[in-house]
Scaffold this active site. Structure first.
Site, short mmCIF file in Angstrom:
data_model
loop_
_atom_site.label_atom_id
_atom_site.label_comp_id
_atom_site.label_asym_id
_atom_site.label_seq_id
_atom_site.Cartn_x
_atom_site.Cartn_y
_atom_site.Cartn_z
CD GLU A 67 -1.49 -2.20 2.14
OE1 GLU A 67 -2.35 -2.89 2.68
OE2 GLU A 67 -0.27 -2.43 2.25
CG ASP A 117 -2.01 -3.33 5.63
OD1 ASP A 117 -0.79 -3.55 5.55
OD2 ASP A 117 -2.48 -2.21 5.88
CG ASP A 126 -7.06 -5.37 7.20
OD1 ASP A 126 -6.68 -5.30 6.01
OD2 ASP A 126 -7.20 -4.37 7.92
CD GLU A 160 -10.86 -1.12 3.49
OE1 GLU A 160 -11.16 -0.27 2.63
OE2 GLU A 160 -11.72 -1.79 4.10
CE1 TYR A 171 -2.43 -3.62 8.95
CE2 TYR A 171 -4.24 -5.02 9.68
CZ TYR A 171 -3.77 -3.97 8.90
OH TYR A 171 -4.63 -3.28 8.08
NE ARG A 218 -6.65 0.76 10.13
CZ ARG A 218 -5.65 1.31 9.46
NH1 ARG A 218 -4.76 0.55 8.86
NH2 ARG A 218 -5.53 2.62 9.39
CG HIS A 235 -4.83 -10.11 11.75
ND1 HIS A 235 -5.04 -10.95 10.71
CD2 HIS A 235 -5.47 -8.95 11.45
CE1 HIS A 235 -5.77 -10.33 9.79
NE2 HIS A 235 -6.04 -9.12 10.23
#
Length: 873
Positions: free
Chosen positions: A7, A80, A82, A84, A294, A296, A341
């Site tokens: 990203e 990432d 997840d 998103e 990570y 989130r 996670h």
């Protein structure tokens, strides 16, 4: 070379360092595609087909990836780990599909930490894109679009001043508004307690509270007033007291689990004063630099190897006594954790915060994460709690003293979670007290208390409440909290979230006409269905069909509503809070100014609403929705100015103000001035009004350059101004009396503010071999060694007075090896001076470019935009 896409550039830089020259690592700069901000982007008649487009600012990034694929067709998507991140990978694959060569391999890799081991492991185990996670993203995006682009226009048409609504944002707003209404409905209740300072026969004092009176257990409200409390004090004072029992029992406190997203935001707010957005921004940088896992996540479990590393770090730093016999295991209590996670933890447990070369805010957040992680695997704290009962021989009065002694601090040596509550007397230390010994009275006092309303939410406690309700998910909390503030539905005051009038009106409208869609249970159940999509147990179009069928019907029911109907409905819904019962029992809707009209809700031309009199324009009484109940201020003519214009005292939605003349076609906005804080509107006269209306007041030309110096009252209070320079004044009254000498002094002190002389060095160690003094200084984050521009923090076990030149040179060299700035040499100064004009020219050019941008046009009605539509950001 295979093309790896992540990203952000920071993440790309870190990963490229691990992968080397065998890979091309590029950044997508977030999402590359989105739904166009216009009607029809989600086609409800075509089974919710979505029309995507590559954003204008993403085209160059997509082109760079396409160009790289021309050399090697293999694409590795490393976004990432997840929902998103999965969606970004899916969008990239779809956008790059036309240029992928036949047989090209597209693989997906994920890693929970950006470390060499984690990245290498991920690259060795590629997988396909997780379609159920993508479907969950598509469902959320479609729902947010359908709510935002259909409900927001209803608000604009039916409720002037409203900006937008959103699927989760509106429910979060309701949480805040509901709490504010609880606070307004709260009525404080008085109660009293009685405390005594007692002493042992050895003269050691301790504090006890009355717990039984007249032979009965004392309940909270039994001493309802001062008279009852005084009688209880007399009962204690008139009796001899003795210790009836002393009970000690062991107790322990276990550590808190490691951080997940919501608990990190809560502690960062409480301990560091960071808002949700600032917290996640700092955490993102730490993650991209490879320092933490990570950020989130709703998981609190820790990888086995990380647990062992934490135990090793604890043993090395604090000793074997602080390591429990077996590792601590934590279970997730979240309503849904299938997207979870690992917890948020350091990637290297041995890396202490003082060794990080990052910005101060990031270092503080890392320290919080590091301490919490280590503490979560440490031994429990052990203490002894003691309860002492004291009573009279006749059993009429009984007191209790409590306290505790820490036997072993355990995890508390590293970390103690913050709390907003007082620990009370349980945390007090008690002297040695023996059963049967007399308790000598040194003083008996009553204390008055009042019950307190529930507290307003902070960003952190709002996130906690949303998590409890099952509203939103880790990736959305920060954007939801930010959105409702950006749209001016909520303001933050002293870290507390307070609903604005606009926010109250929007919530009242939605609760009245769309109750299901701002229901806590419905929103949580819908989140559960979206989670089912993530796990592959539910089809996303089925969820969209059922939602849209009912939502479209609710929209249709409001199509014929008139604004007057909406205002009447909202007025009735908010009546208990807008018109609270009067002390004299009179009609709360009776106008306090004219006594004949009735108060009701009215809309303001600039948006929002206020309370006004039904006898307008004969009676001009107004007050804000959340204004004082008893203010009876309407239009009052104070007199005429020199030109014969009326000077009036008025009350607007932002409080009382004075005005010169009346609005006309030629002058729709006559001069106005707000009444300063601390001034009594009832004491306003013509002289004071003219003084306010004549601001800013010119004091005279500045003695140095002749530029006028002015005094006035602005957004941030009273000030003096000289050219572009402002300086605050301590008192409003000084605006009208300040002379030139005082004004110059205030302006000069503002110029010097923040430029205090540097603190004296703790030690001068001598000259560096390359030239320049080496000093030991005390800074914001503790003592450090300074040489030129190199600042090297001292290790915690090295006191400043023990630093030698040899040790200082080692610290400076280590700091430079980490990327610290080299000391500026004397010869470099002229070169730096020569570069200054170029920098100035660049700034000028940037300013010229900015000036060429066309100003945004202001229109009365507009189409929904992307900024308005998303509910979760």
């Amino acid at each position: 070379m295979p093309v790896v896409v992540v990203e952000s550039p920071a993440k790309a830089k870190t990963i490229n360092k691990y992968l080397g020259d065998d890979y091309t690592v590029l950044a997508s700069f977030g999402h590359v595609r989105d739904l166009p901000p216009k009607d029809g982007s989600v086609d409800t008649d075509a089974d919710f087909a979505m029309k995507w487009e590559v954003a204008a600012d993403s085209r160059k990034h997509v082109k760079a990836i396409k160009d790289a694929l021309a050399n090697d067709p293999n694409l590795i998507l490393a976004t990432d780990p997840d929902r998103e991140g999965e969606a970004i990978s899916w969008h990239l694959r779809e956008a790059l599909e036309p240029v992928l060569k036949k047989g090209a391999q597209v693989s997906r890799v994920t890693f929970n930490a950006i470390t060499k081991a984690a990245v290498t492991e991920a690259m060795a185990n590629p997988r396909e894109i997780d379609q159920p996670l993508v479907d969950a993203y598509l469902a959320r995006r479609a729902l947010d679009y359908l709510v935002g682009f259909n409900l927001s226009p209803v608000l604009w048409r039916k409720l002037p001043g409203a900006k937008s609504a959103g699927r989760v944002q509106s429910v979060a707003l309701r949480v805040i508004v509901d709490r504010e209404m609880e606070i307004e409905a709260f009525r404080a209740r008085e109660y009293w307690s009685v405390h005594a300072v007692l002493a042992t026969p050895r003269g050691q004092e301790y504090r006890a509270q009355l717990v039984s009176y007249a032979g009965k257990k004392l309940e909270r409200y039994d001493l309802a007033n001062e008279e009852a409390a005084r009688l209880a004090v007399s009962a204690v004072e008139s009796r001899d007291l003795a210790v009836t029992s002393v009970a000690s029992k062991p107790a322990s406190r276990n550590p808190w689990p490691p951080f997940m997203t919501s608990t990190l935001q809560q502690e960062a707010s409480r301990k560091l004063g960071l808002g949700a957005r600032a917290c996640m921004s700092a955490a993102q940088r730490l993650y991209e630099a490879g320092y933490i896992t990570y950020m989130r996540t709703d998981g609190i479990d820790m990888a086995p190897e990380a647990v062992m590393a934490a135990r090793d770090a604890i043993k090395a730093r604090f000793g074997a006594d602080y390591v429990p016999k077996s590792p601590r295991m934590y279970k997730n209590k979240a309503k849904n954790a299938q997207e979870a996670h690992e917890c948020i933890r350091p990637t290297d447990m041995m890396l202490s915060p003082d060794r990080l070369n990052v910005e101060p805010e990031q270092r503080k957040l890392y320290e919080l994460i590091w301490k919490r992680t280590l503490a979560s695997q440490m031994e429990a704290a052990r203490m002894e709690r003691t309860t002492v009962e004291i009573g009279s021989a006749d059993g009429q009065v009984g007191l209790r003293a409590t306290g505790q002694v820490m036997l072993f601090d355990g995890f508390l040596r590293v970390y103690d979670q913050g709390t907003d509550d007082d620990e009370g007397e349980d945390s007090a230390r008690l002297p040695a007290i023996e059963q049967g010994e007399p308790a000598d009275k040194r003083g008996v006092t009553p204390e008055q208390h009042f019950t307190q309303p529930p507290p307003r939410y902070t960003e952190a406690t709002l996130v906690k409440r949303m998590e409890e309700l099952g509203i939103g998910r880790p990736s959305t909390y920060a954007s939801i909290v930010t959105t409702i503030q950006d749209r001016e539905y909520v303001r933050k005051d002293k870290n507390r979230l307070i609903p604005e009038d606009k926010g109250r009106l929007v919530t009242a409208f939605l609760v009245k006409y769309f109750p299901r869609y701002v229901s806590y249970d419905f929103t949580a159940d819908l989140e559960g269905e979206l989670d089912d999509i993530s796990s592959g147990s539910r089809e996303y179009r089925e969820v969209l069909r059922r939602f849209w069928r009912d939502f479209a019907a609710a929209l249709a029911d409001t199509s014929e509503l008139r604004i007057s109907e909406v205002l009447t409905a909202i007025d009735e819904a908010l009546a208990p809070h807008l018109y609270p019962a009067r002390a004299d029992g009179g009609d709360p809707r009776e106008c306090p100014l004219c006594g004949a009209g009735r108060l009701n809700l009215k809309t303001a031309r600039a948006g929002g609403a206020f309370i006004g009199c039904s006898n307008y324009p004969e009676c001009r009484y107004t007050r804000p929705l959340s204004g004082p109940e008893g203010e009876a201020i309407g239009d009052t003519v104070l007199g005429l100015d020199a030109q014969g214009l009326e000077i009036s005292l008025k009350n607007g939605r932002f409080g009382p103000y004075v005005q010169r003349g009346e609005a006309t076609t030629d002058a729709p906005k006559p001069p106005r001035a707000s009444i300063p804080k601390g001034w009594d509107p009832a004491a306003m006269d013509l002289e004071k009004a003219l003084m306010l209306l004549d601001l800013p007041r010119e004091i005279g030309p500045h003695p140095e350059d002749g530029v006028p110096v002015e005094a006035g009252i602005g957004r941030y209070g009273p000030y003096v101004k000289h050219g572009p320079k402002y300086a605050n004044l301590p008192e409003v009254g000084e605006v009208f009396t300040i002379g030139m000498n005082r004004a110059v002094e205030v302006l000069a002190s503002k110029s010097q503010r923040g430029r205090a002389a540097p603190a004296a060095p703790l030690a001068e160690l001598g000259e560096h071999p390359e030239g320049g003094a080496v000093q030991v200084l005390n800074g914001r984050f503790g003592p450090y060694v300074k040489w030129g521009k190199v600042n090297a923090t001292l290790p915690r076990d090295l006191p400043p007075e023990a630093v030698t030149m040899e040790r200082a040179l080692e610290l400076i060299a280590a700091k430079q090896a980490k990327g610290g700035k080299p000391a500026r040499k004397a010869a470099a100064k002229p070169a730096a001076a020569k570069k200054a004009p170029a920098k100035k020219a660049a700034t000028k050019e940037a300013g010229a470019k900015a000036a060429k941008k066309p100003a945004a046009k202001k229109t009365a009605a507009r189409k929904p935009t992307a900024k308005d539509a998303p509910a979760e950001g």
